[in-house]
Design a protein around this motif. Sequence first.
Motif, PDB file in Angstrom:
ATOM      1  N   ASP A  12      80.190 -11.428  58.296  1.00 18.48           N
ATOM      2  CA  ASP A  12      78.763 -11.599  58.002  1.00 18.48           C
ATOM      3  C   ASP A  12      78.160 -12.683  58.884  1.00 18.48           C
ATOM      4  O   ASP A  12      76.981 -12.628  59.241  1.00 18.48           O
ATOM      5  CB  ASP A  12      78.562 -11.976  56.535  1.00 18.48           C
ATOM      6  N   CYS A  13      78.969 -13.689  59.237  1.00 24.69           N
ATOM      7  CA  CYS A  13      78.480 -14.781  60.083  1.00 24.69           C
ATOM      8  C   CYS A  13      78.074 -14.275  61.460  1.00 24.69           C
ATOM      9  O   CYS A  13      77.065 -14.730  62.024  1.00 24.69           O
ATOM     10  CB  CYS A  13      79.549 -15.864  60.226  1.00 24.69           C
ATOM     11  N   LEU A  14      78.837 -13.353  62.024  1.00 27.24           N
ATOM     12  CA  LEU A  14      78.484 -12.844  63.346  1.00 27.24           C
ATOM     13  C   LEU A  14      77.177 -12.058  63.285  1.00 27.24           C
ATOM     14  O   LEU A  14      76.339 -12.146  64.189  1.00 27.24           O
ATOM     15  CB  LEU A  14      79.606 -11.973  63.912  1.00 27.24           C
ATOM     16  N   ALA A  15      76.980 -11.310  62.216  1.00 22.25           N
ATOM     17  CA  ALA A  15      75.715 -10.599  62.053  1.00 22.25           C
ATOM     18  C   ALA A  15      74.553 -11.591  61.966  1.00 22.25           C
ATOM     19  O   ALA A  15      73.491 -11.375  62.568  1.00 22.25           O
ATOM     20  CB  ALA A  15      75.757  -9.720  60.807  1.00 22.25           C
ATOM     21  N   ARG A  16      74.754 -12.696  61.235  1.00 21.67           N
ATOM     22  CA  ARG A  16      73.725 -13.730  61.151  1.00 21.67           C
ATOM     23  C   ARG A  16      73.447 -14.322  62.541  1.00 21.67           C
ATOM     24  O   ARG A  16      72.296 -14.581  62.894  1.00 21.67           O
ATOM     25  CB  ARG A  16      74.169 -14.861  60.220  1.00 21.67           C
ATOM     26  N   LEU A  17      74.498 -14.531  63.305  1.00 27.97           N
ATOM     27  CA  LEU A  17      74.353 -15.099  64.649  1.00 27.97           C
ATOM     28  C   LEU A  17      73.580 -14.148  65.550  1.00 27.97           C
ATOM     29  O   LEU A  17      72.696 -14.558  66.307  1.00 27.97           O
ATOM     30  CB  LEU A  17      75.742 -15.386  65.231  1.00 27.97           C
ATOM     31  N   GLN A  18      73.882 -12.867  65.471  1.00 24.65           N
ATOM     32  CA  GLN A  18      73.195 -11.876  66.297  1.00 24.65           C
ATOM     33  C   GLN A  18      71.718 -11.757  65.936  1.00 24.65           C
ATOM     34  O   GLN A  18      70.884 -11.476  66.802  1.00 24.65           O
ATOM     35  CB  GLN A  18      73.882 -10.514  66.153  1.00 24.65           C
ATOM     36  N   LEU A  19      71.404 -12.002  64.670  1.00 23.64           N
ATOM     37  CA  LEU A  19      70.018 -11.918  64.214  1.00 23.64           C
ATOM     38  C   LEU A  19      69.248 -13.219  64.447  1.00 23.64           C
ATOM     39  O   LEU A  19      68.055 -13.291  64.166  1.00 23.64           O
ATOM     40  CB  LEU A  19      69.986 -11.555  62.732  1.00 23.64           C
TER      41      LEU A  19
ATOM     42  N   ALA B 277      77.836  -0.729  57.773  1.00 23.54           N
ATOM     43  CA  ALA B 277      78.611   0.439  57.362  1.00 23.54           C
ATOM     44  C   ALA B 277      79.746   0.072  56.446  1.00 23.54           C
ATOM     45  O   ALA B 277      80.124   0.828  55.572  1.00 23.54           O
ATOM     46  CB  ALA B 277      79.153   1.151  58.600  1.00 23.54           C
ATOM     47  N   CYS B 278      80.323  -1.107  56.653  1.00 25.51           N
ATOM     48  CA  CYS B 278      81.478  -1.517  55.861  1.00 25.51           C
ATOM     49  C   CYS B 278      81.091  -2.210  54.565  1.00 25.51           C
ATOM     50  O   CYS B 278      81.951  -2.582  53.785  1.00 25.51           O
ATOM     51  CB  CYS B 278      82.382  -2.445  56.679  1.00 25.51           C
ATOM     52  N   ALA B 279      79.775  -2.430  54.351  1.00 26.70           N
ATOM     53  CA  ALA B 279      79.298  -3.105  53.139  1.00 26.70           C
ATOM     54  C   ALA B 279      80.008  -4.429  52.948  1.00 26.70           C
ATOM     55  O   ALA B 279      80.716  -4.671  51.980  1.00 26.70           O
ATOM     56  CB  ALA B 279      79.492  -2.213  51.912  1.00 26.70           C
ATOM     57  N   LEU B 280      79.813  -5.310  53.906  1.00 29.05           N
ATOM     58  CA  LEU B 280      80.589  -6.536  53.963  1.00 29.05           C
ATOM     59  C   LEU B 280      80.357  -7.454  52.787  1.00 29.05           C
ATOM     60  O   LEU B 280      81.210  -8.263  52.447  1.00 29.05           O
ATOM     61  CB  LEU B 280      80.256  -7.294  55.262  1.00 29.05           C
ATOM     62  N   THR B 281      79.209  -7.381  52.185  1.00 28.86           N
ATOM     63  CA  THR B 281      78.923  -8.331  51.122  1.00 28.86           C
ATOM     64  C   THR B 281      79.248  -7.791  49.741  1.00 28.86           C
ATOM     65  O   THR B 281      78.785  -8.320  48.738  1.00 28.86           O
ATOM     66  CB  THR B 281      77.436  -8.743  51.157  1.00 28.86           C
ATOM     67  N   ALA B 282      80.080  -6.767  49.679  1.00 27.22           N
ATOM     68  CA  ALA B 282      80.470  -6.226  48.374  1.00 27.22           C
ATOM     69  C   ALA B 282      81.121  -7.308  47.543  1.00 27.22           C
ATOM     70  O   ALA B 282      81.974  -8.038  48.000  1.00 27.22           O
ATOM     71  CB  ALA B 282      81.449  -5.066  48.570  1.00 27.22           C
ATOM     72  N   ALA B 283      80.710  -7.405  46.291  1.00 29.58           N
ATOM     73  CA  ALA B 283      81.206  -8.493  45.456  1.00 29.58           C
ATOM     74  C   ALA B 283      82.512  -8.140  44.761  1.00 29.58           C
ATOM     75  O   ALA B 283      83.193  -8.995  44.241  1.00 29.58           O
ATOM     76  CB  ALA B 283      80.153  -8.852  44.412  1.00 29.58           C
ATOM     77  N   SER B 284      82.873  -6.869  44.730  1.00 34.57           N
ATOM     78  CA  SER B 284      84.069  -6.468  44.006  1.00 34.57           C
ATOM     79  C   SER B 284      85.068  -5.829  44.934  1.00 34.57           C
ATOM     80  O   SER B 284      84.752  -5.444  46.046  1.00 34.57           O
ATOM     81  CB  SER B 284      83.696  -5.476  42.899  1.00 34.57           C
TER      82      SER B 284
END
Length: 337
Positions: free
Chosen positions: A245-252, A28-35
């Motif tokens: 983003d790391c926690l999302a990777r960990l959960q997946l 929802a927060c679009a964590l990987t937004a580059a700008s």
Amino acid sequence: MASDGASPARRAARRLRGWGGVAAMGAACALTAASLTLLPGSGPAAVPSAGTGAGTGIRIEAESCEHPEASLRPSAAEGPAVAAIRARGKLVVGVDQSSYRWGFRDPETGALEGFDITLARAIAKDLLGREDAVVFRTVPTNQRIAALDSGQVDLVVRTMTINCKRIEQVAFSTAYFRAGQQVLAPKKSPITGYDASLKGRRICTAEGSTAHEALEADSFGAVFRDEGDGTPADRDLLTVPNQLDCLARLQLGEVDAVVTDNALAAGQAAQDPAVELKGRPFTEEYYGVAARLGNDDLVRRVNKVLEEYRKGPWQEAYRTWLEAGLGKAEPPAPLYR
């Protein structure tokens, strides 16, 4: 809306869990937004660049750096950086909107909340007379310094560790929080901390973070670099733009553990009961408010705000957002040069 007597942090925690955990929050927060992103409702539709010009501040070389957390003495004097902010009528601050308890967007109200957000509002009130005289812009972990250099923000209040490398690039306030690096992993994981149990494990960190620097110095045989790091082929799997983003990777199940500040990890563990902090913190670090290098009058003004903030508001904000996960604490004493 009627209150149920729970603290803002408790109410937010219930809503975040109901959202489906951190992975949903991250999407929802679009964590990987580059700008950089202007947050809705945080200021006027068009805000002039925050650039206030570089002054002639003291530059500390990393090679001779002994106390990077030492900052300029506080002052209410108005120089060019403060004058530019007052003329604009808005303080522009780079923040996070995805770190629970520090800087996050409440999924129910849409409001920004957290320990860093509270501090940013206190600075705005001192400079401009109102807590809401602030524009928040989301800044990825690896873009904090660039946001200041480009003049997109006046300040960064975003769990930013003061260290010898960074004081060559930005000007820091005195320390407003003490933290340490620690390992976050599933409770059932054989990983025991920042030690040999990391050998062969996939470890996630944020690009430009002190956690990543720690692994570069001593990884204990962990796998922590993506193939093609820093190139168009970079998958952003092990090194990511934003720490959450790391926690999302960990959960997946895409990584085995995360190395990050224990202050941030405690908030993530509060959101996900399947993970926990492992071992002990292996560093001592201090967070500071960052300004563009040379904007000495703004740094001195922030230090003046922090002098008063430590006398009461700091503890109030800490109890609201952080005490449940980290226990009792006191603000670090300021160190001046």
